[in-house]
Design a protein around this motif. Sequence first.
Motif, short mmCIF file in Angstrom:
data_model
loop_
_atom_site.label_atom_id
_atom_site.label_comp_id
_atom_site.label_asym_id
_atom_site.label_seq_id
_atom_site.Cartn_x
_atom_site.Cartn_y
_atom_site.Cartn_z
N LEU A 152 -0.88 -26.72 9.42
CA LEU A 152 -2.48 -27.45 9.09
C LEU A 152 -3.42 -27.84 10.15
N ARG A 153 -2.48 -28.63 10.92
CA ARG A 153 -3.21 -29.03 12.18
C ARG A 153 -3.77 -27.98 13.12
N ALA A 154 -3.17 -26.92 13.30
CA ALA A 154 -3.51 -25.94 14.22
C ALA A 154 -4.75 -25.20 13.71
N MET A 155 -4.45 -24.93 12.28
CA MET A 155 -5.54 -24.28 11.69
C MET A 155 -6.74 -24.95 11.50
N ARG A 156 -6.96 -26.44 11.54
CA ARG A 156 -8.08 -27.14 11.42
C ARG A 156 -8.67 -27.28 12.81
N VAL A 157 -7.90 -27.19 13.83
CA VAL A 157 -8.28 -27.43 15.15
C VAL A 157 -9.18 -25.79 15.45
N HIS A 158 -8.63 -24.75 15.11
CA HIS A 158 -9.03 -23.49 15.24
C HIS A 158 -10.56 -23.40 14.27
N SER A 159 -10.36 -23.78 13.35
CA SER A 159 -11.58 -23.78 12.34
C SER A 159 -12.59 -24.67 12.76
N ASN A 160 -12.34 -26.09 13.14
CA ASN A 160 -13.20 -26.85 13.45
C ASN A 160 -14.11 -26.28 14.80
N PHE A 161 -13.44 -25.63 15.55
CA PHE A 161 -14.00 -25.04 16.60
C PHE A 161 -15.21 -23.67 16.26
N ALA A 162 -14.51 -22.88 15.40
CA ALA A 162 -15.42 -21.87 14.95
C ALA A 162 -16.45 -22.23 13.98
N GLU A 163 -16.49 -23.59 13.33
CA GLU A 163 -17.75 -24.19 12.66
C GLU A 163 -18.81 -24.65 13.62
N TYR A 164 -18.24 -25.33 14.73
CA TYR A 164 -19.37 -25.90 15.52
C TYR A 164 -19.83 -25.14 16.77
#
Length: 132
Positions: free
Chosen positions: A42-54
């Motif tokens: 979950l942590r790895a996914m959120r780091v990746h997703s957060n980058f993709a969001e901003y």
Amino acid sequence: MSIVPTYAALLALLFVALSIRTLRLRRKLRIAIGDAGDAAMLRAMRVHSNFAEYAPLSLILLSFVELRNAPAALVHGLCLCLLIGRSLHAFGVSRTHEDYRLRIAGMALTFMTLIVSSAYLLIAFARGHGAF
């Protein structure tokens, strides 16, 4: 336009690194989709997703700022804020014992990029330079 593409390339490499890290963890944990309740996944996914969001919206705004012939120092400064901000956030959140200072600094730099870029563009428009 010659400044933003260089930073976009650096950010793309960071995105690839985050993607590979997430894919490797998926393989190691044998998780095809989602997080399967695993905190590390979950942590790895959120780091990746957060980058993709901003990152994409920030780069679009930075491109517009550069197209407006903003001073090169401003464009470099904003691009560095984004690059450093996204790096700090990714590193801080990736750690099991998260360092909130890195996360907060990363988000602050990212928000500063978004806010200053937006303000620059809105002020330029208000001054009558609405057409590119």
